[in-house]
Design a protein around this motif. Structure first.
Motif, PDB file in Angstrom:
ATOM      1  N   UNK A 118       0.932 -13.729   9.735  1.00 57.23           N
ATOM      2  CA  UNK A 118       1.776 -12.528   9.668  1.00 57.23           C
ATOM      3  C   UNK A 118       1.903 -12.067   8.220  1.00 57.23           C
ATOM      4  N   UNK A 119       1.881 -10.740   8.034  1.00 58.53           N
ATOM      5  CA  UNK A 119       2.134 -10.203   6.701  1.00 58.53           C
ATOM      6  C   UNK A 119       3.574 -10.512   6.310  1.00 58.53           C
ATOM      7  N   UNK A 120       3.814 -10.688   5.004  1.00 59.34           N
ATOM      8  CA  UNK A 120       5.124 -11.184   4.576  1.00 59.34           C
ATOM      9  C   UNK A 120       6.245 -10.199   4.902  1.00 59.34           C
ATOM     10  N   UNK A 121       5.964  -8.900   4.821  1.00 58.32           N
ATOM     11  CA  UNK A 121       6.990  -7.918   5.157  1.00 58.32           C
ATOM     12  C   UNK A 121       7.434  -8.030   6.605  1.00 58.32           C
ATOM     13  N   UNK A 122       6.480  -8.271   7.487  1.00 59.95           N
ATOM     14  CA  UNK A 122       6.787  -8.413   8.913  1.00 59.95           C
ATOM     15  C   UNK A 122       7.642  -9.661   9.158  1.00 59.95           C
ATOM     16  N   UNK A 123       7.391 -10.713   8.378  1.00 58.88           N
ATOM     17  CA  UNK A 123       8.153 -11.948   8.575  1.00 58.88           C
ATOM     18  C   UNK A 123       9.603 -11.776   8.153  1.00 58.88           C
ATOM     19  N   UNK A 124       9.829 -11.055   7.062  1.00 63.81           N
ATOM     20  CA  UNK A 124      11.210 -10.792   6.654  1.00 63.81           C
ATOM     21  C   UNK A 124      11.879  -9.842   7.636  1.00 63.81           C
ATOM     22  N   UNK A 137      12.976   1.173  12.743  1.00 66.50           N
ATOM     23  CA  UNK A 137      11.856   0.591  12.008  1.00 66.50           C
ATOM     24  C   UNK A 137      11.879   1.021  10.544  1.00 66.50           C
ATOM     25  N   UNK A 138      12.177   2.299  10.307  1.00 65.92           N
ATOM     26  CA  UNK A 138      12.223   2.810   8.929  1.00 65.92           C
ATOM     27  C   UNK A 138      13.358   2.151   8.148  1.00 65.92           C
ATOM     28  N   UNK A 139      14.509   1.955   8.808  1.00 64.00           N
ATOM     29  CA  UNK A 139      15.643   1.323   8.141  1.00 64.00           C
ATOM     30  C   UNK A 139      15.341  -0.132   7.802  1.00 64.00           C
ATOM     31  N   UNK A 140      14.656  -0.813   8.733  1.00 66.76           N
ATOM     32  CA  UNK A 140      14.294  -2.205   8.472  1.00 66.76           C
ATOM     33  C   UNK A 140      13.344  -2.303   7.275  1.00 66.76           C
ATOM     34  N   UNK A 141      12.341  -1.429   7.244  1.00 72.49           N
ATOM     35  CA  UNK A 141      11.390  -1.456   6.141  1.00 72.49           C
ATOM     36  C   UNK A 141      12.097  -1.176   4.810  1.00 72.49           C
ATOM     37  N   UNK A 142      12.998  -0.200   4.821  1.00 68.52           N
ATOM     38  CA  UNK A 142      13.733   0.131   3.600  1.00 68.52           C
ATOM     39  C   UNK A 142      14.569  -1.059   3.128  1.00 68.52           C
ATOM     40  N   UNK A 143      15.198  -1.758   4.076  1.00 67.06           N
ATOM     41  CA  UNK A 143      16.025  -2.926   3.720  1.00 67.06           C
ATOM     42  C   UNK A 143      15.167  -4.059   3.165  1.00 67.06           C
ATOM     43  N   UNK A 144      14.013  -4.297   3.758  1.00 70.75           N
ATOM     44  CA  UNK A 144      13.113  -5.357   3.280  1.00 70.75           C
ATOM     45  C   UNK A 144      12.614  -5.032   1.876  1.00 70.75           C
ATOM     46  N   UNK A 145      12.202  -3.783   1.659  1.00 71.80           N
ATOM     47  CA  UNK A 145      11.723  -3.392   0.327  1.00 71.80           C
ATOM     48  C   UNK A 145      12.829  -3.530  -0.720  1.00 71.80           C
ATOM     49  N   UNK A 160       4.755  -6.217   0.497  1.00 74.58           N
ATOM     50  CA  UNK A 160       5.165  -6.070   1.897  1.00 74.58           C
ATOM     51  C   UNK A 160       3.964  -6.226   2.826  1.00 74.58           C
ATOM     52  N   UNK A 161       2.832  -5.676   2.447  1.00 67.24           N
ATOM     53  CA  UNK A 161       1.639  -5.685   3.300  1.00 67.24           C
ATOM     54  C   UNK A 161       0.700  -6.857   3.011  1.00 67.24           C
ATOM     55  N   UNK A 179      13.944 -13.643   2.431  1.00 68.83           N
ATOM     56  CA  UNK A 179      14.151 -13.835   3.865  1.00 68.83           C
ATOM     57  C   UNK A 179      15.493 -14.521   4.135  1.00 68.83           C
ATOM     58  N   UNK A 180      15.844 -15.479   3.274  1.00 69.72           N
ATOM     59  CA  UNK A 180      17.084 -16.224   3.481  1.00 69.72           C
ATOM     60  C   UNK A 180      18.323 -15.383   3.196  1.00 69.72           C
ATOM     61  N   UNK A 181      18.231 -14.475   2.218  1.00 71.43           N
ATOM     62  CA  UNK A 181      19.422 -13.750   1.775  1.00 71.43           C
ATOM     63  C   UNK A 181      19.545 -12.341   2.330  1.00 71.43           C
TER      64      UNK A 181
END
Length: 574
Positions: A118-124, A137-145, A160-161, A179-181
């Motif tokens: 899995x790409x690391x962004x997807x795992x977070x 999905x857009x909100x999740x991506x924004x939060x991960x970034x 992310x990719x 991922x933890x925080x």
């Protein structure tokens, strides 16, 4: 409330409160692993859990997370409360909800903790999918970034990719922290998160955890065997041995006035950053020499594979020159990716150098074919970082020790007799010959790996991070063993390490590498005592616990510090 809780307020204000925790095996008869341990963590506090391998540190963390291996270990008594929730009594569904949202864990080896498919962004993002279902999905991506930016990763869109294998060890550990925080848990458990990292990356990770802790008000349970790290980050320290808590104190009190002999033993085992004097030797014979050694890796595109042309090359090591004399130790130090292990593997002919020469006992082996190389291989032997992976788990120790000599013409009977002598030499009983690797501790396995290397009667030992995975007391024993063997047998040692404390205590000379080239080389007393290159100085400044003399239980009077001038450094250890 027990004396380990030094904060005012009631027990209900604690983030984590462990009382009388007992864990045992589920075998018959059951074997106790944790024997009624007690400690607590206040809001925003960092508690370091320390002790030797087998003391119960990691079992404690797994019990808190509800991750004890089923069918193997089981909590048999006591309480674990996370902000009032009794973790040993809640349902599995509630416990799953508490993970990530209220408590999270950073594991020691992120490469095994991350999914390689899995790409690391997807795992977070998966954490948000499970625990914050209302996000788009857009909100999740924004939060991960945003989280990737908080853990100070470069080019966050690319990260992310990326796949886990495309990132460095330090970057993967930052991914685990993100991922933890990401759900801002109240408790972060970090199980040896910096053990395999070089000093500068380690310093960055520790600084990052501290900054995020202050930003989010997170409490930290930090598990480590590195007392230098403990000195830098702990508010309080809980010392464990054989499944019991033997001492809990504020960090300053513990370092100055340890209460138990065991804690004093752990502290005095920490190697000093003060370099030792070079060993006096009468034999000046050069046993290992590198002459303008070079290793480059070519990266090929699909078109280049068709044409046979490399499109680009990566420099792993260039213009490496050194000479190692009999009975002395040369240390190679530097960050991950500096080229240390590349040099070691080129010297061993485990990988093929792309230029230069390697002389073993005066013979250039760099370009020898397989048949011509064989007689010279026995002269130079390697001790690897992880003895459990370097020893065949299906072979008894006797077979592992005699395999090399038998392949070089020694009779099995003679090789077995020699193997028994070698085990005695490294401090293990003769009956170890009839046991398997899994029946030994990590330190014992490393002693076996040393005995296996010595079975070939080499002139040179190459030790690649040979003590980095060991706790401080076992590390001290292995270093003392290597020093003793060197004095007895006159073996030369090429010692690869990222631990400057270890280098200071075992090396006669030190070679500092950065990005594939040597930036400083000379006697350990000078290189680590008064480094001339800015990179060497940066490594010294990053050494954890550099302000403490652990064996004397006091701060150092004067330590290595950068001066205001560009040409000098004040580095004095007293």
């Amino acid at each position: 409330m027990s004396d380990d809780v030094i904060h005012s307020g009631s027990a209900s204000a604690l983030v984590l409160d462990i009382r009388g925790l007992q864990v045992a095996t589920q075998s018959s008869p059951a074997k106790p692993i944790l024997k009624g341990i007690d400690f607590a963590i206040a809001p925003g506090e960092t508690l370091c859990l320390v002790g030797e391998s087998g003391s119960g540190k990691s079992v404690t963390s797994l019990a808190v997370m509800g991750l004890l291996p089923k069918g193997s270990l089981k909590a048999t008594g006591g309480r674990i409360e996370l902000e009032g929730d009794s973790l040993l009594e809640v349902s599995s569904t509630r416990l799953r909800d508490l993970r990530a949202s209220r408590m999270a864990m950073i594991f020691q080896e992120p490469m095994t903790a991350l999914n390689p498919l899995m790409r690391v962004g997807e795992q977070i993002e998966e954490v948000l999918i499970m625990h914050q279902k209302g996000l788009s999905s857009a909100q999740r991506r924004e939060r991960v970034l945003e989280m990737l930016d908080q853990v100070q990763l470069p080019d966050i869109e690319r990260v992310f990719d990326s796949w886990p294998h495309q990132l460095s060890g330090g970057q993967r550990q930052r991914i685990m922290i993100a991922m933890a925080l990401i759900l801002e848990p109240k408790l972060l458990i970090a199980d040896e998160p910096t053990t395999a990292l070089d000093v500068t990356t380690q310093k960055q990770i520790l600084k990052l955890i501290k900054a995020l802790q202050e930003r989010h008000g997170t409490s930290v349970l930090f598990i480590t065997h590195d007392m230098g790290v403990v000195a830098d980050i702990a508010d309080r320290v809980c010392v464990m041995r054989h499944g019991e808590v033997v001492e809990t104190q504020p960090i300053e009190e513990l370092l100055r006035r340890p209460r138990t002999d065991y804690t004093r033993q752990l502290l005095t085992a920490v190697p000093s950053l003060r370099p030792r004097a070079a060993r006096a030797v009468t034999d000046r014979e050069i046993v290992l020499e590198a002459i303008e050694l070079e290793k480059r890796y070519g990266e090929r595109s699909a078109w280049a594979r068709w044409t046979g042309k490399a499109t680009s090359q990566t420099l792993a090591a260039s213009d490496i020159d050194f000479a190692l004399t009999r009975g002395r130790t040369l240390g190679i130090v530097g960050e991950s990716g500096s080229g240390k292990s590349t040099v070691a593997r080129c010297v061993m002919r485990m990988i093929e150098p792309t230029g230069g020469g390697v002389r073993v006992m005066g013979k250039d082996i760099a370009s020898l074919g397989r048949a011509a190389l064989k007689p010279h291989r026995k002269r130079i032997q390697m001790i690897f970082q992880d003895p459990f992976r370097s020893l065949n788990p299906r072979l008894k120790i006797a077979t592992s020790l005699v395999e090399g000599p038998v392949n070089y013409g020694t009779s099995r009977e003679e090789a077995l007799a020699k193997a028994a002598e070698l085990l005695a030499l490294v401090g293990l009983p003769k009956d170890a010959l009839d046991r398997y690797p899994h029946q030994f501790s990590g330190g014992q396995r490393q002693r076996i790996a040393i005995a296996r290397a010595l079975a070939m009667e080499p002139d040179v030992l190459v030790a690649d991070e040979a003590v980095s995975a060991l706790d401080v007391s076992v590390q001290a024993q292995v270093l003392e063993l290597l020093d003793d063997l060197q004095r007895r047998l006159g073996i030369a040692v090429l010692f690869i390490t990222h631990d400057l404390r270890v280098a200071a205590q075992i090396c006669d000379e030190v070679m500092v590498m950065q990005k594939g080239v040597v930036v400083e080389y000379g006697p350990a007393e000078r290189v680590l005592g008064s480094p001339e290159h800015s990179y060497t100085r940066s490594l010294m400044l990053a050494a954890p616990g550099r302000h403490w003399d652990f064996s004397e239980f006091r701060p150092l009077d004067r330590v290595f510090e950068e001066t205001s001038t560009a040409t000098s450094t004040a580095i004095i250890y007293q």
